[in-house]
Design a protein around this motif. Structure first.
Motif, PDB file in Angstrom:
ATOM      1  N   THR A 141       0.859  -1.171   0.000  1.00 21.06           N
ATOM      2  CA  THR A 141       0.000   0.000   0.000  1.00 21.06           C
ATOM      3  C   THR A 141       0.902   1.229   0.000  1.00 21.06           C
ATOM      4  OG1 THR A 141      -1.813  -1.100   1.142  1.00 21.06           O
ATOM      5  CG2 THR A 141      -1.726   1.285   1.306  1.00 21.06           C
ATOM      6  N   MET A 142       0.518   2.247  -0.754  1.00 17.30           N
ATOM      7  CA  MET A 142       1.333   3.454  -0.873  1.00 17.30           C
ATOM      8  C   MET A 142       0.489   4.680  -0.524  1.00 17.30           C
ATOM      9  SD  MET A 142       3.430   4.929  -4.170  1.00 17.30           S
ATOM     10  CE  MET A 142       1.997   4.917  -5.265  1.00 17.30           C
ATOM     11  N   PHE A 143       1.079   5.565   0.263  1.00 14.90           N
ATOM     12  CA  PHE A 143       0.445   6.826   0.588  1.00 14.90           C
ATOM     13  C   PHE A 143       1.222   7.944  -0.102  1.00 14.90           C
ATOM     14  CE2 PHE A 143      -0.655   3.911   3.962  1.00 14.90           C
ATOM     15  CZ  PHE A 143      -2.027   4.121   4.088  1.00 14.90           C
ATOM     16  N   VAL A 144       0.583   8.565  -1.090  1.00 14.13           N
ATOM     17  CA  VAL A 144       1.215   9.619  -1.883  1.00 14.13           C
ATOM     18  C   VAL A 144       0.791  10.976  -1.323  1.00 14.13           C
ATOM     19  CG1 VAL A 144       1.548  10.575  -4.182  1.00 14.13           C
ATOM     20  CG2 VAL A 144       1.097   8.141  -3.906  1.00 14.13           C
ATOM     21  N   ALA A 145       1.760  11.828  -1.050  1.00 12.37           N
ATOM     22  CA  ALA A 145       1.464  13.149  -0.501  1.00 12.37           C
ATOM     23  C   ALA A 145       0.601  13.956  -1.461  1.00 12.37           C
ATOM     24  CB  ALA A 145       2.760  13.892  -0.202  1.00 12.37           C
ATOM     25  N   ASP A 146      -0.395  14.639  -0.919  1.00 16.48           N
ATOM     26  CA  ASP A 146      -1.256  15.484  -1.741  1.00 16.48           C
ATOM     27  C   ASP A 146      -0.600  16.816  -2.089  1.00 16.48           C
ATOM     28  OD1 ASP A 146      -3.301  13.708  -1.959  1.00 16.48           O
ATOM     29  OD2 ASP A 146      -4.570  14.622  -0.429  1.00 16.48           O
ATOM     30  N   GLU A 147       0.406  17.211  -1.302  1.00 14.82           N
ATOM     31  CA  GLU A 147       1.075  18.485  -1.563  1.00 14.82           C
ATOM     32  C   GLU A 147       2.584  18.287  -1.461  1.00 14.82           C
ATOM     33  OE1 GLU A 147       0.129  18.391   2.862  1.00 14.82           O
ATOM     34  OE2 GLU A 147      -1.077  18.129   1.044  1.00 14.82           O
ATOM     35  N   PRO A 148       3.356  19.141  -2.118  1.00 12.78           N
ATOM     36  CA  PRO A 148       4.812  19.009  -2.054  1.00 12.78           C
ATOM     37  C   PRO A 148       5.351  19.382  -0.678  1.00 12.78           C
ATOM     38  CG  PRO A 148       4.203  20.988  -3.254  1.00 12.78           C
ATOM     39  CD  PRO A 148       2.939  20.250  -2.994  1.00 12.78           C
ATOM     40  N   GLY A 149       6.570  18.961  -0.418  1.00 12.61           N
ATOM     41  CA  GLY A 149       7.212  19.290   0.847  1.00 12.61           C
ATOM     42  C   GLY A 149       7.698  18.046   1.559  1.00 12.61           C
ATOM     43  N   ARG A 181       5.452  14.288  -2.900  1.00  8.89           N
ATOM     44  CA  ARG A 181       4.942  14.888  -4.139  1.00  8.89           C
ATOM     45  C   ARG A 181       5.957  15.925  -4.604  1.00  8.89           C
ATOM     46  NH1 ARG A 181      -0.203  16.545  -6.144  1.00  8.89           N
ATOM     47  NH2 ARG A 181       0.148  17.308  -8.267  1.00  8.89           N
ATOM     48  N   GLU A 182       6.458  15.769  -5.824  1.00 12.79           N
ATOM     49  CA  GLU A 182       7.431  16.697  -6.382  1.00 12.79           C
ATOM     50  C   GLU A 182       6.795  17.465  -7.537  1.00 12.79           C
ATOM     51  OE1 GLU A 182      10.184  17.035  -4.777  1.00 12.79           O
ATOM     52  OE2 GLU A 182       9.868  15.280  -3.508  1.00 12.79           O
ATOM     53  N   ILE A 183       7.178  18.726  -7.692  1.00 11.99           N
ATOM     54  CA  ILE A 183       6.581  19.553  -8.745  1.00 11.99           C
ATOM     55  C   ILE A 183       7.610  20.023  -9.766  1.00 11.99           C
ATOM     56  CG2 ILE A 183       4.665  20.354  -7.305  1.00 11.99           C
ATOM     57  CD1 ILE A 183       6.229  22.894  -6.732  1.00 11.99           C
ATOM     58  N   ASP A 184       8.867  19.598  -9.597  1.00 11.77           N
ATOM     59  CA  ASP A 184       9.921  20.048 -10.509  1.00 11.77           C
ATOM     60  C   ASP A 184      10.448  18.932 -11.402  1.00 11.77           C
ATOM     61  OD1 ASP A 184      11.212  18.537  -8.631  1.00 11.77           O
ATOM     62  OD2 ASP A 184      12.701  20.066  -8.072  1.00 11.77           O
ATOM     63  N   GLY A 185       9.739  17.772 -11.408  1.00 16.84           N
ATOM     64  CA  GLY A 185      10.178  16.661 -12.242  1.00 16.84           C
ATOM     65  C   GLY A 185      11.251  15.787 -11.624  1.00 16.84           C
ATOM     66  N   SER A 186      11.690  16.088 -10.409  1.00 18.69           N
ATOM     67  CA  SER A 186      12.720  15.285  -9.761  1.00 18.69           C
ATOM     68  C   SER A 186      12.109  14.011  -9.173  1.00 18.69           C
ATOM     69  CB  SER A 186      13.398  16.089  -8.649  1.00 18.69           C
ATOM     70  OG  SER A 186      12.452  16.485  -7.672  1.00 18.69           O
ATOM     71  N   ASP A 187      12.993  13.059  -8.846  1.00 23.90           N
ATOM     72  CA  ASP A 187      12.513  11.808  -8.264  1.00 23.90           C
ATOM     73  C   ASP A 187      11.932  12.064  -6.880  1.00 23.90           C
ATOM     74  OD1 ASP A 187      13.428  10.525 -10.493  1.00 23.90           O
ATOM     75  OD2 ASP A 187      15.276   9.786  -9.554  1.00 23.90           O
TER      76      ASP A 187
END
Length: 316
Positions: A14-22, A96-102
């Motif tokens: 199971t994976m929990f993906v952040a809704d916002e960056p940081g 969650r990343e917004i700049d295309g980085s891993d």
């Protein structure tokens, strides 16, 4: 019991993906999904219409039931997934990343149900699958999961079925780099088609150039090697020749995780359908470009009706 086109095996979490960056420690809201390189590939094949058997173990818990529900909705056959009442399902958290980085990923999988996979989990029906897709992740989970990996590869090879192998290196799961390299290479040379990333190939073989990395495996009996070059595309080499197939430009990279799995789905599915290596790599590059434009590890994998062969576009 039915016969399957493809057998995949390994661990789904199971994976929990952040809704916002940081930083994950500050994130308050997450979206629940599933994750696992091997099951990503299984889903990708199923979306293309292949009959796919999934061999794994999950805990008798809500995470395990969520995983099984998700895979079954994707038409992956889960009848050979054991529900383990004594060990829990693993999970992970992803930034969650917004700049295309891993993205940053934190794993909570030690002692998970899937780490107790062993050759005893293999029903003889599974070995009638036409193709086996394997990665370097299961053998890193535990000694018994390593035994399972070797058993499946040797059995399928002895039966004359095709095998694809993606190293999918996870150094943190291994006791040492030397053990990882030795084990992964000993399994990879049992396959027909090996598909490392360039950095993985350099680490595993000690060679720098794609042609030399490919030769390392070809000289030990592998039929074809495809080396992922990121945005530049992919290099291929076999007895018939070598070359580079350019990547598909992407203007907005959303999430890089799962791109290699998508590439594997595209490449292997095309080879199973009789495509030549350059055309198969073109499909792999296309699938990889779709994956990086979606949040989640497998959400960008296309369905059969969405296919427009990149090979057709290039040759038009």
């Amino acid at each position: 019991m039915p016969e399957f086109d493809i057998l995949c095996f390994g661990e789904t979490m199971t994976m929990f993906v952040a809704d916002e960056p940081g930083n994950l420690q500050h994130v308050q809201h997450f979206n629940k999904r599933i994750a696992g390189a091997d099951s990503n590939v299984a889903i990708g094949f199923a979306r293309l219409g292949f009959q796919v058997a999934w061999l794994s173990r999950v805990g008798d818990d809500s995470f395990g039931r969520f995983i099984l529900d998700t895979l079954q909705r994707e038409k992956v056959d889960c009848r050979h997934v054991a529900v383990d009442p004594q060990h829990r399902t693993g999970f992970q958290m992803k930034s969650r990343e917004i700049d295309g980085s891993d993205p940053h990923v934190e794993y909570f999988r030690r002692g998970s149900a899937a780490s107790y996979l062993s050759p005893a989990d293999v029903h003889e029906n599974l070995l009638r699958a036409k193709h086996l897709h394997a990665t370097g992740i299961p053998p890193a989970l535990s000694p018994t999961a390593h035994e399972l990996s070797r058993h499946l590869l040797t059995s399928m090879r002895a039966a004359g079925h095709t095998i694809s192998f993606d190293p999918n290196l996870r150094p943190s799961l291994w006791p040492s780099p030397e053990r990882m390299i030795e084990t992964i290479n000993s399994l990879a040379v049992l396959a027909d088609w090996v598909m490392p990333g360039l950095a993985e190939g350099r680490l595993l073989t000690g060679y720098d150039k794609p042609a030399d990395i490919a030769a390392f495996y070809l000289d030990q009996g592998v039929k074809a090697v495809a080396i992922k070059l990121g945005p530049e595309g992919a290099y291929y080499r076999s007895a018939a020749g070598e070359g580079v197939v350019p990547g598909v430009p992407v203007s907005n990279v959303v999430d890089t995780v799962g791109a290699g799995d998508a590439f594997a789905v595209g490449l292997v599915s095309a080879l199973l359908e009789g495509f030549e290596l350059p055309q198969a790599l073109a499909r792999g590059n296309d699938f990889g470009s779709r994956a990086v434009q979606s949040i989640g590890d497998m959400e960008g994998l296309p369905y059969r009706h969405e296919l427009i062969e990149p090979a057709q576009r290039q040759l038009a």
